[in-house]
Design a protein around this motif. Structure first.
Motif, PDB file in Angstrom:
ATOM      1  N   ASP A   5      -5.683  45.687  17.435  1.00  0.00           N
ATOM      2  CA  ASP A   5      -4.512  44.832  17.241  1.00  0.00           C
ATOM      3  C   ASP A   5      -3.294  45.717  17.027  1.00  0.00           C
ATOM      4  N   LYS A   6      -2.169  45.092  16.735  1.00  0.00           N
ATOM      5  CA  LYS A   6      -0.952  45.867  16.473  1.00  0.00           C
ATOM      6  C   LYS A   6      -1.167  46.784  15.271  1.00  0.00           C
ATOM      7  N   LEU A   7      -0.483  47.898  15.297  1.00  0.00           N
ATOM      8  CA  LEU A   7      -0.555  48.884  14.229  1.00  0.00           C
ATOM      9  C   LEU A   7      -0.093  48.264  12.907  1.00  0.00           C
ATOM     10  N   THR A   8      -0.842  48.526  11.850  1.00  0.00           N
ATOM     11  CA  THR A   8      -0.465  48.030  10.524  1.00  0.00           C
ATOM     12  C   THR A   8      -0.232  49.210   9.591  1.00  0.00           C
ATOM     13  N   ALA A   9       0.347  48.924   8.459  1.00  0.00           N
ATOM     14  CA  ALA A   9       0.619  49.968   7.464  1.00  0.00           C
ATOM     15  C   ALA A   9      -0.671  50.533   6.871  1.00  0.00           C
ATOM     16  N   ASN A  10      -1.776  49.808   7.013  1.00  0.00           N
ATOM     17  CA  ASN A  10      -3.059  50.260   6.470  1.00  0.00           C
ATOM     18  C   ASN A  10      -3.866  51.116   7.437  1.00  0.00           C
ATOM     19  N   ASP A  11      -3.402  51.266   8.657  1.00  0.00           N
ATOM     20  CA  ASP A  11      -4.156  52.037   9.637  1.00  0.00           C
ATOM     21  C   ASP A  11      -4.057  53.526   9.339  1.00  0.00           C
ATOM     22  N   SER A  12      -5.224  54.167   9.344  1.00  0.00           N
ATOM     23  CA  SER A  12      -5.264  55.609   9.081  1.00  0.00           C
ATOM     24  C   SER A  12      -6.473  56.213   9.774  1.00  0.00           C
ATOM     25  N   LEU A  13      -6.428  57.509   9.882  1.00  0.00           N
ATOM     26  CA  LEU A  13      -7.506  58.267  10.518  1.00  0.00           C
ATOM     27  C   LEU A  13      -7.647  59.568   9.756  1.00  0.00           C
ATOM     28  N   LYS A  14      -8.870  59.974   9.520  1.00  0.00           N
ATOM     29  CA  LYS A  14      -9.136  61.250   8.861  1.00  0.00           C
ATOM     30  C   LYS A  14     -10.068  62.016   9.779  1.00  0.00           C
ATOM     31  N   CYS A  15      -9.697  63.257  10.101  1.00  0.00           N
ATOM     32  CA  CYS A  15     -10.577  64.041  10.954  1.00  0.00           C
ATOM     33  C   CYS A  15     -10.442  65.524  10.640  1.00  0.00           C
ATOM     34  N   GLY A  16     -11.428  66.271  11.091  1.00  0.00           N
ATOM     35  CA  GLY A  16     -11.440  67.704  10.849  1.00  0.00           C
ATOM     36  C   GLY A  16     -12.771  68.308  11.259  1.00  0.00           C
ATOM     37  N   LEU A  17     -13.084  69.459  10.681  1.00  0.00           N
ATOM     38  CA  LEU A  17     -14.301  70.190  11.031  1.00  0.00           C
ATOM     39  C   LEU A  17     -15.094  70.569   9.791  1.00  0.00           C
ATOM     40  N   TYR A  18     -16.399  70.562   9.941  1.00  0.00           N
ATOM     41  CA  TYR A  18     -17.324  71.141   8.977  1.00  0.00           C
ATOM     42  C   TYR A  18     -17.972  72.297   9.739  1.00  0.00           C
ATOM     43  N   TYR A  19     -17.888  73.510   9.224  1.00  0.00           N
ATOM     44  CA  TYR A  19     -18.289  74.676  10.007  1.00  0.00           C
ATOM     45  C   TYR A  19     -18.758  75.814   9.106  1.00  0.00           C
ATOM     46  N   GLN A  20     -19.391  76.780   9.741  1.00  0.00           N
ATOM     47  CA  GLN A  20     -19.758  78.040   9.093  1.00  0.00           C
ATOM     48  C   GLN A  20     -19.189  79.167   9.950  1.00  0.00           C
ATOM     49  N   ALA A  21     -18.373  80.011   9.343  1.00  0.00           N
ATOM     50  CA  ALA A  21     -17.788  81.152  10.059  1.00  0.00           C
ATOM     51  C   ALA A  21     -18.622  82.396   9.785  1.00  0.00           C
ATOM     52  N   CYS A  22     -18.910  83.136  10.857  1.00  0.00           N
ATOM     53  CA  CYS A  22     -19.692  84.365  10.745  1.00  0.00           C
ATOM     54  C   CYS A  22     -19.062  85.452  11.609  1.00  0.00           C
ATOM     55  N   ASN A  23     -19.345  86.685  11.254  1.00  0.00           N
ATOM     56  CA  ASN A  23     -19.056  87.838  12.104  1.00  0.00           C
ATOM     57  C   ASN A  23     -20.358  88.633  12.194  1.00  0.00           C
ATOM     58  N   PRO A  24     -20.407  89.771  12.867  1.00  0.00           N
ATOM     59  CA  PRO A  24     -21.676  90.499  13.000  1.00  0.00           C
ATOM     60  C   PRO A  24     -22.264  90.995  11.670  1.00  0.00           C
ATOM     61  N   TYR A  25     -21.482  90.975  10.591  1.00  0.00           N
ATOM     62  CA  TYR A  25     -21.940  91.551   9.330  1.00  0.00           C
ATOM     63  C   TYR A  25     -22.196  90.529   8.232  1.00  0.00           C
ATOM     64  N   GLN A  26     -21.590  89.346   8.344  1.00  0.00           N
ATOM     65  CA  GLN A  26     -21.738  88.367   7.268  1.00  0.00           C
ATOM     66  C   GLN A  26     -21.462  86.958   7.755  1.00  0.00           C
ATOM     67  N   CYS A  27     -22.001  85.999   7.011  1.00  0.00           N
ATOM     68  CA  CYS A  27     -21.685  84.588   7.207  1.00  0.00           C
ATOM     69  C   CYS A  27     -21.119  84.058   5.902  1.00  0.00           C
ATOM     70  N   LEU A  28     -20.041  83.328   6.022  1.00  0.00           N
ATOM     71  CA  LEU A  28     -19.435  82.717   4.851  1.00  0.00           C
ATOM     72  C   LEU A  28     -20.102  81.369   4.578  1.00  0.00           C
ATOM     73  N   PRO A  29     -19.998  80.869   3.349  1.00  0.00           N
ATOM     74  CA  PRO A  29     -20.546  79.538   3.071  1.00  0.00           C
ATOM     75  C   PRO A  29     -19.862  78.489   3.949  1.00  0.00           C
ATOM     76  N   PRO A  30     -20.557  77.400   4.259  1.00  0.00           N
ATOM     77  CA  PRO A  30     -19.946  76.352   5.081  1.00  0.00           C
ATOM     78  C   PRO A  30     -18.692  75.801   4.403  1.00  0.00           C
ATOM     79  N   LYS A  31     -17.788  75.323   5.234  1.00  0.00           N
ATOM     80  CA  LYS A  31     -16.507  74.836   4.734  1.00  0.00           C
ATOM     81  C   LYS A  31     -16.107  73.596   5.518  1.00  0.00           C
ATOM     82  N   GLU A  32     -15.315  72.764   4.883  1.00  0.00           N
ATOM     83  CA  GLU A  32     -14.800  71.556   5.514  1.00  0.00           C
ATOM     84  C   GLU A  32     -13.280  71.581   5.463  1.00  0.00           C
ATOM     85  N   LYS A  33     -12.658  71.302   6.602  1.00  0.00           N
ATOM     86  CA  LYS A  33     -11.201  71.176   6.669  1.00  0.00           C
ATOM     87  C   LYS A  33     -10.901  69.853   7.346  1.00  0.00           C
ATOM     88  N   GLN A  34     -10.126  69.007   6.655  1.00  0.00           N
ATOM     89  CA  GLN A  34      -9.773  67.701   7.193  1.00  0.00           C
ATOM     90  C   GLN A  34      -8.300  67.412   6.971  1.00  0.00           C
TER      91      GLN A  34
END
Length: 177
Positions: free
Chosen positions: A141-170
């Motif tokens: 329907d038409k856009l309302t003041a209550n319309d919202s969206l939340k999005c992002g990533l849940y991921y684990q970053a690694c390099n050849p020597y280490q992996c960091l704990p998983p993280k979420e960015k939204q």
């Protein structure tokens, strides 16, 4: 034979139920073009070794404001990666796209993802350097003041020597009429 006919009728009914909802089913070419242009000009802020992934999330609307796209553009530092596909039995955490929205916002299709790269010989695929995820949406329907969206990533970053704990960015996106 009756089973095939019954199945065909069910499929036909499903297709017919979607006729008249064309704006919700097909992404307009004009919006696709705007999305590609946004993707090219989006900037991603720098990251550091404590958090090697940086991302930016933006939206772009169709001219008639019945559809929009969400673009997640991310970048990891050189030598770092996040996981696109991890087979069972591997200790790494596969990246998940997080998304939730109000009931008036309807996704069109699945998330489109940049190509991932093979990593090693165990069937693992990763995202490196710069990559993009995008998805199209329409409004019931038409856009309302209550319309919202939340999005992002849940991921684990690694390099050849280490992996960091998983993280979420939204990011929460609140739409204005």
């Amino acid at each position: 034979m009756e089973r095939k006919i019954r199945y065909s009728l069910i499929i036909a009914c499903l297709i017919m139920s979607q006729i008249g909802k064309g704006q919700h089913m097909v992404v307009g070419e004009q919006l696709k073009k705007k999305t590609t242009e946004l993707e090219k000009r989006m900037n991603v802020l720098a990251s550091d070794a404590l958090d090697p992934l940086a991302l930016n999330i933006e939206t772009v609307w169709s001219d008639d404001r019945t559809q929009f796209a969400v673009v997640i553009k991310a970048m990891v530092l050189p030598t770092w990666h996040i996981y696109a596909r991890v087979p069972r039995g591997q200790p790494f955490i596969e990246t998940k796209i997080l998304s939730s929205s109000s009931k008036n916002i309807v996704p069109i299709g699945n998330w489109e993802r940049s190509s991932a790269y093979p990593y090693g010989n165990e069937g693992i695929f990763v995202y490196e350097d710069e990559f993009v995820f995008k998805r199209y949406y329409s409004l019931k329907d038409k856009l309302t003041a209550n319309d919202s969206l939340k999005c992002g990533l849940y991921y684990q970053a690694c390099n050849p020597y280490q992996c960091l704990p998983p993280k979420e960015k939204q990011k929460s996106i609140v739409f204005k009429k």
